[in-house]
Design a protein around this motif. Structure first.
Motif, PDB file in Angstrom:
ATOM      1  N   HIS A  68     -12.168 -27.993 -27.035  1.00 41.34           N
ATOM      2  CA  HIS A  68     -12.463 -28.921 -28.119  1.00 41.34           C
ATOM      3  C   HIS A  68     -13.510 -30.044 -27.776  1.00 41.34           C
ATOM      4  O   HIS A  68     -14.420 -30.409 -28.701  1.00 41.34           O
ATOM      5  CB  HIS A  68     -11.181 -29.752 -28.727  1.00 41.34           C
ATOM      6  CG  HIS A  68     -11.355 -30.436 -29.984  1.00 41.34           C
ATOM      7  ND1 HIS A  68     -11.803 -29.835 -31.255  1.00 41.34           N
ATOM      8  CD2 HIS A  68     -11.046 -31.623 -30.051  1.00 41.34           C
ATOM      9  CE1 HIS A  68     -11.983 -30.827 -31.956  1.00 41.34           C
ATOM     10  NE2 HIS A  68     -11.422 -32.053 -31.478  1.00 41.34           N
TER      11      HIS A  68
ATOM     12  N   PHE B  18      -1.965 -24.865 -18.181  1.00 48.34           N
ATOM     13  CA  PHE B  18      -1.255 -25.645 -19.441  1.00 48.34           C
ATOM     14  C   PHE B  18      -2.181 -25.388 -20.736  1.00 48.34           C
ATOM     15  O   PHE B  18      -3.529 -25.510 -20.529  1.00 48.34           O
ATOM     16  CB  PHE B  18      -1.407 -27.132 -19.360  1.00 48.34           C
ATOM     17  CG  PHE B  18      -0.100 -27.587 -18.103  1.00 48.34           C
ATOM     18  CD1 PHE B  18       1.181 -27.646 -18.518  1.00 48.34           C
ATOM     19  CD2 PHE B  18      -0.639 -27.930 -17.024  1.00 48.34           C
ATOM     20  CE1 PHE B  18       1.940 -27.888 -17.679  1.00 48.34           C
ATOM     21  CE2 PHE B  18       0.318 -28.400 -16.283  1.00 48.34           C
ATOM     22  CZ  PHE B  18       1.539 -28.238 -16.487  1.00 48.34           C
TER      23      PHE B  18
ATOM     24  N   ARG C 245      -7.091 -26.292 -24.378  1.00 49.24           N
ATOM     25  CA  ARG C 245      -7.643 -26.633 -25.615  1.00 49.24           C
ATOM     26  C   ARG C 245      -8.384 -28.121 -25.830  1.00 49.24           C
ATOM     27  O   ARG C 245      -9.278 -28.251 -26.593  1.00 49.24           O
ATOM     28  CB  ARG C 245      -6.372 -26.590 -26.691  1.00 49.24           C
ATOM     29  CG  ARG C 245      -6.644 -26.980 -28.275  1.00 49.24           C
ATOM     30  CD  ARG C 245      -7.708 -25.737 -28.621  1.00 49.24           C
ATOM     31  NE  ARG C 245      -8.189 -26.185 -29.668  1.00 49.24           N
ATOM     32  CZ  ARG C 245      -9.385 -25.876 -30.029  1.00 49.24           C
ATOM     33  NH1 ARG C 245     -10.207 -24.955 -29.234  1.00 49.24           N
ATOM     34  NH2 ARG C 245     -10.067 -26.347 -31.300  1.00 49.24           N
ATOM     35  N   LEU C 246      -7.924 -28.862 -25.242  1.00 50.72           N
ATOM     36  CA  LEU C 246      -8.528 -30.244 -25.122  1.00 50.72           C
ATOM     37  C   LEU C 246      -9.756 -30.171 -24.555  1.00 50.72           C
ATOM     38  O   LEU C 246     -10.778 -30.771 -25.141  1.00 50.72           O
ATOM     39  CB  LEU C 246      -7.591 -31.140 -24.329  1.00 50.72           C
ATOM     40  CG  LEU C 246      -8.351 -32.792 -24.276  1.00 50.72           C
ATOM     41  CD1 LEU C 246      -8.224 -33.349 -25.498  1.00 50.72           C
ATOM     42  CD2 LEU C 246      -7.350 -33.671 -23.278  1.00 50.72           C
TER      43      LEU C 246
ATOM     44  N   SER D  38      -2.403 -26.874 -23.294  1.00 53.40           N
ATOM     45  CA  SER D  38      -3.004 -28.077 -23.945  1.00 53.40           C
ATOM     46  C   SER D  38      -4.137 -28.559 -23.374  1.00 53.40           C
ATOM     47  O   SER D  38      -5.018 -29.265 -24.043  1.00 53.40           O
ATOM     48  CB  SER D  38      -1.900 -29.051 -23.996  1.00 53.40           C
ATOM     49  OG  SER D  38      -1.318 -29.243 -22.768  1.00 53.40           O
ATOM     50  N   THR D  39      -4.205 -28.532 -22.121  1.00 53.01           N
ATOM     51  CA  THR D  39      -5.322 -28.951 -21.291  1.00 53.01           C
ATOM     52  C   THR D  39      -6.405 -28.087 -21.551  1.00 53.01           C
ATOM     53  O   THR D  39      -7.575 -28.704 -21.808  1.00 53.01           O
ATOM     54  CB  THR D  39      -4.971 -29.216 -19.990  1.00 53.01           C
ATOM     55  OG1 THR D  39      -3.735 -29.596 -19.535  1.00 53.01           O
ATOM     56  CG2 THR D  39      -6.094 -29.598 -18.977  1.00 53.01           C
TER      57      THR D  39
END
Length: 59
Positions: free
Chosen positions: A55, A46, A51-52, A48-49
């Motif tokens: 970040h 994923f 990037r989180l 999104s995981t």
């Protein structure tokens, strides 16, 4: 109090050593964040995981 050329040179050498250490540390942190993002993406699949995670590490 007068500063001599020898005092200035000693200060510059210490400053350069400190600055070089900070530069190496910053590069290492960036590479770690990048590598961690790749690892998380490979494990989860994923974006999104990934990037989180990157970040939160960079902040």
């Amino acid at each position: 109090m007068e500063t001599t050329m020898a005092d200035s040179e000693g200060f510059f050498k210490k400053f350069l050593l400190l600055w070089s250490g900070q530069l190496i540390s910053t590069i290492g942190s960036g590479l770690t964040a990048f590598g961690l993002g790749i690892y998380v993406f490979q494990q989860t699949g994923f974006g999104s995981t990934c990037r989180l995670c990157v970040h939160s590490f960079a902040s």
